[in-house]
Structures are given as structure tokens and as C-alpha cells.
Design a protein around this motif. Structure first.
Motif, short mmCIF file in Angstrom:
data_model
loop_
_atom_site.label_atom_id
_atom_site.label_comp_id
_atom_site.label_asym_id
_atom_site.label_seq_id
_atom_site.Cartn_x
_atom_site.Cartn_y
_atom_site.Cartn_z
N GLN A 1 -3.70 3.15 -10.92
CA GLN A 1 -5.20 3.10 -10.15
C GLN A 1 -5.87 1.57 -10.42
O GLN A 1 -6.36 1.19 -9.49
N GLY B 1 -4.30 -0.52 -7.66
CA GLY B 1 -5.02 -0.17 -6.36
C GLY B 1 -6.26 -0.98 -6.37
O GLY B 1 -6.65 -1.62 -5.42
N ASP B 2 -7.04 -1.03 -7.45
CA ASP B 2 -8.33 -1.44 -7.38
C ASP B 2 -8.20 -3.07 -7.25
O ASP B 2 -8.95 -3.95 -6.61
N LYS C 1 0.80 -1.07 -0.09
CA LYS C 1 -0.01 0.27 0.05
C LYS C 1 1.01 1.27 0.06
O LYS C 1 0.76 2.34 -0.91
N HIS D 1 -14.54 1.64 -0.17
CA HIS D 1 -13.76 0.70 0.53
C HIS D 1 -14.13 0.26 1.85
O HIS D 1 -14.22 -0.70 2.42
N ALA E 1 -7.22 -4.10 -3.82
CA ALA E 1 -8.58 -4.05 -2.94
C ALA E 1 -9.16 -5.25 -3.18
O ALA E 1 -10.11 -5.86 -2.36
N ILE F 1 -12.34 3.45 -4.24
CA ILE F 1 -12.15 4.06 -3.22
C ILE F 1 -13.46 4.42 -2.29
O ILE F 1 -13.56 4.22 -1.20
N GLU G 1 1.27 3.98 -3.23
CA GLU G 1 0.80 5.44 -3.14
C GLU G 1 2.19 6.20 -3.15
O GLU G 1 1.95 7.26 -3.92
N GLN H 1 -4.82 3.53 -1.40
CA GLN H 1 -5.85 4.94 -1.60
C GLN H 1 -5.55 5.02 -3.02
O GLN H 1 -5.32 6.19 -3.31
N LEU H 2 -5.93 4.21 -3.93
CA LEU H 2 -5.84 4.42 -5.35
C LEU H 2 -7.11 3.79 -6.05
O LEU H 2 -7.24 2.76 -5.50
#
Length: 343
Positions: free
Chosen positions: A210, A213-214, A184, A248, A217, A245, A188, A240-241
Motif C-alpha cells: 500500500q 502505491g502511495d 502499476k 487520485h 502516485a 486512492i 496490483e 490502485q493501492l
């Protein structure tokens, strides 16, 4: 004018990467590979591609793992050559690419140590692009504090450990939490750096990171179903991408895959990733979407983002070759075409 200055600094590197990319296997070459009956036939077919005589000195009988290792070595050699030619922001960009592999290597070494596996065996499994000088000494760490103070404090990963030092026990769950916290922080930080790059590199890397990040998650949510991982911890390790978001908090409370599917379908990009009619699983959909993003990246000129796109495309090609080789070795020819298109 911007393109002129780019070529002064990085024109050779971009040309080199585009040359490497042109050597990726084409659709017709994949068809030739899928028609092979033995691994020796596969080796012969690969020798007529950009891989050339990469297995010239490999004795028979061939194994899938040998083919995978040799194909990967070609990628590593090309990456390291580009890295040796890079300076300034390009050199930093390529360093960032290696940090993700470093994190995986750290987690692998710690996990292997607590399960008392042979150190040389663990080191052999470490990713070459994530190697650093003090990696072998990770086996002496008994807790996260000593791990940081004796080994990692002098590595590029040190800043990412800021939020990890409170972990008490190095058990499997805590190691996985630490790995995700590190990733993470890394993603970032990489994203923040990429946005300082001139256009269009910053725009291309925005889309690619981005998506990373998804993807993380979704995977964290899916893999934590039925575990002791609390919603609070999940929120701490979600990057946090990405487009997810706003969801979350909902993702952190997911307890079954159907709920996850319902949340993710709110984002158009991922609405068909779960329960589609084709033979692809979730991971395949991730790989295919990433290849689409990488193809789009090469439509831009004067950008170092092509390096990231080429590395990811080449890694997927190695996975494709490995899949085809495994299907041949296990005589599962009916599944041999289930690879992910790179072009």
C-alpha cells in the motif's frame, strides 16, 4: 499449528533471512564509518562488519562506485542463495520481487537503444536481480508491438503489457508511460498474490505494498508537473493501492508542488513529508518511512514477508555506505551523517 507447518516448509529460510538481517550495520558501526578520512579507512572499517573481506582483491585506489558495486554484489549473492532454496509460494514470492527490477531493466534498455548508446554499456547498468535471458535482444525492437512479440511474450512481464500495446512511438515520454503502466500492473498483481499468503504475511505485505502505491502516485504527480502528461494518463498509471486512492482524481490535476502538498497532507502518514524543518527531502522521508515499516515487519514470526523487508533494508544500507563514501571522497564531511537509519 500454523507455525509448525510454516517451519516445515520455510523455517530454514526465515532463520536465514533473520540471520542476514542481524548482520545489518548498527548505529555504532555507522559512527565508525563516518569518522573515516579516506576510502581505504572505510574499507578497513567495513571489513570488521558482516561485509568481511568483500573487497579483498580490489586494487587501490578505491572509488565510490567500486564500493557500491561490491556491497550490492553481497546482497545479490545472498538473495540468489535464498531463492535457490525456495519452493512453491515462497519461490513465487521471490519471483515477484524480481519483476520490479525487470521492468526497470526493460525501460533502461529501450531508452538506451533509442538514444543509440552502446549496448554493452546499457547491459552493465541493468540490475542483476532483473536479468532475463532475452534482455540483450531488446535493442532490436523499434516499436512496442515488436518488442512484445519478439522478446517479452515469453517472460513473466508479458501479462503486464496488455494495456501497453496501443503505444505508437518509443520516445522518452511513451517509454516512461509504459514503465509506469507496467509497474502499476505488477504492483496490483503482487498485492493480489500477497493477500493469498497466510497471516501475518498478508497483513505485513498489505502495509508495504500500500505504501509502494502511495509513493508511486506522489512521485508520478510530482515528476509530471510542467510536462505534457494529461490527467487521464496519470489516472491510468496510478496504482490502485494505498491511502491516497480517494485523492487520485485531485492528484491527476495537480499543476504545482504546493497543491500536491495540500492534497497529500490529508493523509496523516505523509503530512510532514513536504516542507519539514529537517534536512530530509521527499525521497529521504520515503526511505525512512519504508525502513520503519520494514523494522515492524521483523516483529512478526512465521512470515515470508521478512524477505521483502530484508531486501529493502539491505538496499538502503548500500545507499548509506555509498553516501558516506561519496562524502569522504568529496571531502563533504559536514553532510556525512545525512544517511537513513535502517535499525
Amino acid at each position: 499449528m500454523e507455525g509448525l507447518f510454516f517451519n516445515i516448509e520455510n523455517g530454514y529460510i526465515e532463520a536465514l533471512v533473520r540471520g542476514y538481517r542481524s548482520g545489518l550495520l548498527t548505529s555504532s558501526q555507522y559512527i565508525n564509518l563516518t569518522q573515516c578520512d579516506t576510502l581505504e579507512d572505510l574499507k578497513l572499517q567495513l571489513s570488521s562488519t558482516d561485509y568481511g573481506n568483500f573487497m579483498a582483491n580490489v586494487p587501490s585506489p578505491l572509488s565510490t562506485s567500486t564500493i557500491q558495486r561490491k556491497a550490492s554484489d553481497k546482497l545479490y549473492d545472498e538473495f540468489n542463495y535464498i531463492r535457490s532454496q525456495s519452493t512453491d509460494s515462497l519461490a513465487k514470492f521471490m519471483d515477484y520481487i524480481t519483476y520490479g527490477y525487470m521492468i526497470d531493466n526493460v525501460a533502461l534498455m529501450i531508452t538506451g537503444t533509442i538514444h543509440e548508446r552502446d549496448r554493452s554499456e546499457i547491459l552493465d547498468r541493468c540490475h542483476p536481480l532483473g536479468w532475463f535471458d532475452t534482455l540483450p535482444t531488446l535493442s532490436v525492437a523499434t516499436d512496442i508491438e515488436s518488442l512484445y512479440q519478439t522478446v517479452l511474450i515469453d517472460t513473466p512481464l508479458a501479462p503486464y503489457f496488455y494495456d501497453c500495446l496501443s503505444a505508437e512511438d518509443l520516445d522518452d515520454l511513451n517509454i516512461e508511460i509504459i514503465r509506469n503502466k507496467l509497474y502499476k500492473a505488477y504492483l496490483e498483481d503482487f498485492y493480489k498474490f500477497s493477500q493469498t499468503l497466510p497471516s501475518p504475511a498478508n497483513e505485513v505485505m498489505d502495509r508495504l505494498l500500500q505504501f509502494e502505491g502511495d509513493k508511486r502516485a506522489i512521485n508520478i504527480t510530482l515528476n509530471s508537473i510542467g510536462t505534457e502528461l494529461t490527467p487521464e494518463v496519470k489516472l491510468e498509471i496510478f496504482p490502485q493501492l494505498g491511502s491516497l486512492i480517494p485523492f487520485h482524481l485531485e492528484l491527476s490535476r495537480v499543476e504545482d508542488s504546493e497543491t500536491l502538498k495540500g492534497i497529500v497532507s490529508n493523509v496523516g502518514t505523509y503530512k510532514d513529508f513536504f516542507g519539514s524543518d529537517d534536512d530530509k527531502n521527499l525521497e529521504d522521508h520515503f526511505y525512512q518511512h519504508e525502513m520503519n515499516l520494514c523494522r515492524d515487519a521483523f516483529t512478526q514470526q512465521f512470515t515470508i514477508s521478512t524477505i521483502w523487508s530484508w531486501v529493502r533494508s539491505k538496499e538502503q544500507e548500500v545507499r548509506n555506505i555509498t553516501w558516506i563514501a561519496e562524502c569522504i571522497a568529496q571531502n563533504q564531511k559536514e553532510r556525512i551523517n545525512n544517511y537513513i537509519s535502517v535499525y
